[in-house]
Design an enzyme around this catalytic site. Structure first.
Site, short mmCIF file in Angstrom:
data_model
loop_
_atom_site.label_atom_id
_atom_site.label_comp_id
_atom_site.label_asym_id
_atom_site.label_seq_id
_atom_site.Cartn_x
_atom_site.Cartn_y
_atom_site.Cartn_z
N LYS A 171 0.87 -1.17 0.00
CA LYS A 171 0.00 0.00 0.00
C LYS A 171 0.91 1.23 0.00
CE LYS A 171 -2.07 3.29 2.66
NZ LYS A 171 -1.79 4.19 1.62
N GLU A 176 10.56 1.49 9.84
CA GLU A 176 11.54 2.52 9.48
C GLU A 176 10.85 3.86 9.69
OE1 GLU A 176 14.58 2.07 8.85
OE2 GLU A 176 14.74 0.00 8.19
N GLU A 220 10.44 16.19 14.30
CA GLU A 220 10.79 16.07 12.89
C GLU A 220 9.93 17.03 12.06
OE1 GLU A 220 9.59 12.48 10.80
OE2 GLU A 220 11.59 12.34 9.93
P1 NAD Z 1 2.76 8.46 7.28
O1 NAD Z 1 3.08 7.71 8.53
O2 NAD Z 1 1.75 9.53 7.35
O3 NAD Z 1 2.27 7.46 6.14
C1 NAD Z 1 3.03 6.36 5.74
C2 NAD Z 1 2.11 5.32 5.14
O4 NAD Z 1 1.27 4.79 6.15
C3 NAD Z 1 1.19 5.85 4.04
O5 NAD Z 1 1.09 4.90 3.02
C4 NAD Z 1 -0.11 6.01 4.79
O6 NAD Z 1 -1.25 5.96 3.96
C5 NAD Z 1 -0.07 4.80 5.70
N1 NAD Z 1 -0.98 4.87 6.85
C6 NAD Z 1 -1.47 5.97 7.47
N2 NAD Z 1 -2.28 5.60 8.49
C7 NAD Z 1 -2.28 4.25 8.52
C8 NAD Z 1 -2.92 3.28 9.35
N3 NAD Z 1 -3.72 3.63 10.35
N4 NAD Z 1 -2.68 1.99 9.11
C9 NAD Z 1 -1.86 1.60 8.12
N5 NAD Z 1 -1.25 2.47 7.28
C10 NAD Z 1 -1.46 3.79 7.49
O7 NAD Z 1 4.16 9.00 6.74
P2 NAD Z 1 4.40 9.96 5.50
O8 NAD Z 1 3.94 11.32 5.89
O9 NAD Z 1 3.87 9.34 4.25
O10 NAD Z 1 5.99 9.94 5.37
C11 NAD Z 1 6.81 10.78 6.11
C12 NAD Z 1 7.38 10.04 7.30
O11 NAD Z 1 8.08 8.88 6.88
C13 NAD Z 1 8.41 10.85 8.05
O12 NAD Z 1 8.20 10.74 9.44
C14 NAD Z 1 9.72 10.21 7.67
O13 NAD Z 1 10.76 10.39 8.58
C15 NAD Z 1 9.34 8.80 7.51
N6 NAD Z 1 10.31 8.10 6.66
C16 NAD Z 1 11.14 7.18 7.22
C17 NAD Z 1 12.11 6.55 6.44
C18 NAD Z 1 13.04 5.54 7.02
O14 NAD Z 1 13.55 4.71 6.27
N7 NAD Z 1 13.30 5.53 8.30
C19 NAD Z 1 12.18 6.84 5.10
C20 NAD Z 1 11.32 7.79 4.56
C21 NAD Z 1 10.37 8.39 5.36
#
Ligand code: NAD
Length: 492
Positions: A175, A250, A385
């Site tokens: 997803k 991650e 962040e």
């Molecule tokens: P997010 O947590 O908002 O969303 C990530 C994913 O989770 C999306 O596909 C979203 O639709 C899904 N999601 C949201 N709610 C959910 C739920 N209740 N159940 C299951 N899935 C759900 O993150 P974002 O805003 O898309 O990305 C930014 C974040 O990602 C930042 O905090 C960044 O640091 C982190 N990030 C981490 C890494 C790493 O490798 N450590 C790499 C890139 C980004």
């Protein structure tokens, strides 16, 4: 306008609810495509397809060598389509074409590496303390893997999960982020062309609550491999724990980029720029806290401002652009809110500090590259962040204080040290609480180097040889060679 379909069981299918979500180009603000708004019914179809592929049919019968060959072919196809996929990602997330093309050209290496690794997973014959048995271990696929990915580097971060999962023999339902799903849907088509059996790789797009959550809950999913914010990661972990599912997380970071007085200051300044303004700061490994030793503070800040002031903003498709827009409108608003918070807390704006209104930014969601001075590590701008082009500069006196400030956050994803002293480099790399420590460089990653977080930055590791073990489970097999019998009521 393009309309995409879900990818389930090797076919493109409409979402059960017949609904779509619009996806916008962050540079123009315009809707350029529609992606399916899936729901629990689509999740069930996809997981059933993945489960069937795992347990019956050609994928389950293949040797690991054959799986590896398919991964190689997939790598070749990504290499062939790298530009097209990179352009789709730029339209969706607004990051520079140079950055996304670099990523897409590099992604095949993950499929070659894990393709090669697939048939090198070995069990062991156990030197048992008990006579009369022959015993050995087998490493078997965990099962159906749910991959959930964010918007900043859609296919690179998906690949970190997909390549080792498939090499291990698992099947996958992914997803992607609702903001940047198009490239994952285009990538899915390559699986059929490479010759993967239907159901090995499935994509269900949509919202977190409507697709992500039912995917985590689905009883046939055995592992959730998640990249995203720590808030969502925690929620998924709680949900997964109720069904005792494996998880890998991650999550975010607040990484320190530490400049000592003995560093090559020119290089350190470039490292600082790369840490926070590359990808418009929208990277989990952003070096969002620049720790500078007192004695070189003014010199470093002066040089940094000179370079940062010249950063060219504009169309991410242009080769000359250095800083693109923020990917999503909610994220744009969040970054602007943090700028206010920082000034209210007493941080001093040295550069930027506001939305960009340069003509070359058009209607895009642009924030001026921002540098705050006089930042205390306890301020929110230094602890939370931001995920945008916003740098906090913090002073330190000596090594001990640098370590103390660097580790005084709940995250621990990455850290960098700039020094010419090898002893200091070694001491710092030992003391910094982070999954990756760079010395005299920043933002270097490889399929060969384990990547993941300490503390609130995550659980588990991606990349490197051991990443395949995250998708395997170990079975011990005991064979009685005939000599063992005795009292059936006691432990053997
Ligand atoms: P997010 O947590 O908002 O969303 C990530 C994913 O989770 C999306 O596909 C979203 O639709 C899904 N999601 C949201 N709610 C959910 C739920 N209740 N159940 C299951 N899935 C759900 O993150 P974002 O805003 O898309 O990305 C930014 C974040 O990602 C930042 O905090 C960044 O640091 C982190 N990030 C981490 C890494 C790493 O490798 N450590 C790499 C890139 C980004």
């Amino acid at each position: 306008m393009q309309r995409y379909q879900l990818h389930i069981g090797g076919r493109e299918v409409e979402p059960a609810g017949g609904r779509w979500l619009e996806t916008q180009n962050p540079f123009t603000g315009e809707t350029w495509a529609e992606i399916p708004r899936g729901d629990a019914r689509d999740v069930d179809r996809a997981v059933q397809a993945a489960h069937q592929a795992l347990t019956q049919g050609p994928w389950s019968e293949m040797t690991a060598t054959q799986r590896g060959q398919l991964l190689h072919r997939l790598g070749d196809l990504v290499a062939r389509d790298a530009r097209k996929l990179a352009e789709t990602e730029v339209r969706d997330n607004g990051k520079l074409l140079a950055e996304m093309l670099g990523q897409l050209n590099y992604i095949p290496q993950w499929y070659y590496y894990y393709g090669g690794l697939a048939d090198k997973v070995q069990g062991a014959v156990l030197p048992l303390d008990k006579k009369g048995y022959f015993s050995f271990t087998r490493h078997e696929p965990l099962g159906v893997v749910a991959a959930i990915t964010p918007w900043n580097s859609p296919l690179l971060l998906a690949t970190w999960k997909i390549a080792p999962a498939l090499a291990a023999g698992c099947t996958v339902v992914i997803k992607p982020s609702e903001f940047t799903s198009a490239s994952t849907l285009e990538f899915a088509r390559l699986f059929d062309e490479a010759g993967f059996p239907p159901g090995v790789f499935n994509v269900v797009t949509g919202l977190g609550d409507e697709v992500g959550s039912p995917l985590v809950d689905h009883p046939l999913v055995r592992k959730i491999s998640f990249t995203g914010s720590d808030t969502t990661g925690r929620r998924i972990n709680e949900q997964a724990a109720r069904q005792l599912k494996h998880t890998a997380m991650e999550l975010g970071g607040k990484s320190p980029n530490i400049v000592f007085e003995d560093a090559d200051l020119e290089q350190a300044v470039f490292g600082a720029i790369s840490g926070i303004f590359a990808a418009t700061g929208q990277t989990c490994i952003a070096g969002s806290r620049l720790l500078v030793q007192d004695s070189v503070h003014d010199q470093v800040v002066g040089k940094l401002l000179d370079v940062a002031r010249t950063a060219r903003m504009g169309d991410p498709m242009d080769a000359d652009t250095q800083v693109g827009p923020v990917t999503t409108q909610p994220q744009y608003r969040k970054v602007l809110e943090y700028l206010q918070v920082a000034t209210q807390e007493g941080a001093k704006v040295l550069l930027g500090g506001r939305a960009a209104d340069r003509p070359e930014c058009g209607k895009g969601w642009f924030v001026e590259p921002t540098i705050f001075g006089d930042v205390k590590n306890s301020m929110r701008i230094a602890q939370e962040e931001v995920f945008g082009p916003v740098l906090s500069i913090i002073r330190f006196k000596d090594e001990a204080e640098a370590v103390q400030i660097a580790n005084d956050v709940r995250f621990g994803l990455a850290a960098a040290v700039w020094t010419r002293d090898i002893g200091r480099a070694l001491r710092m790399s030992e003391k910094l609480q982070a999954g990756t420590v760079w010395v005299n460089t920043y933002r270097a990653v490889s399929f060969m180097a384990p990547f993941g977080g300490y503390k609130d930055s995550g659980l588990g590791r991606e990349n490197g040889i051991d990443a395949i073990r995250e998708f395997l489970q170990v079975k011990s097999v005991w064979i009685n060679s005939g000599a063992v019998s005795g009292n059936p009521f006691v432990l053997r």
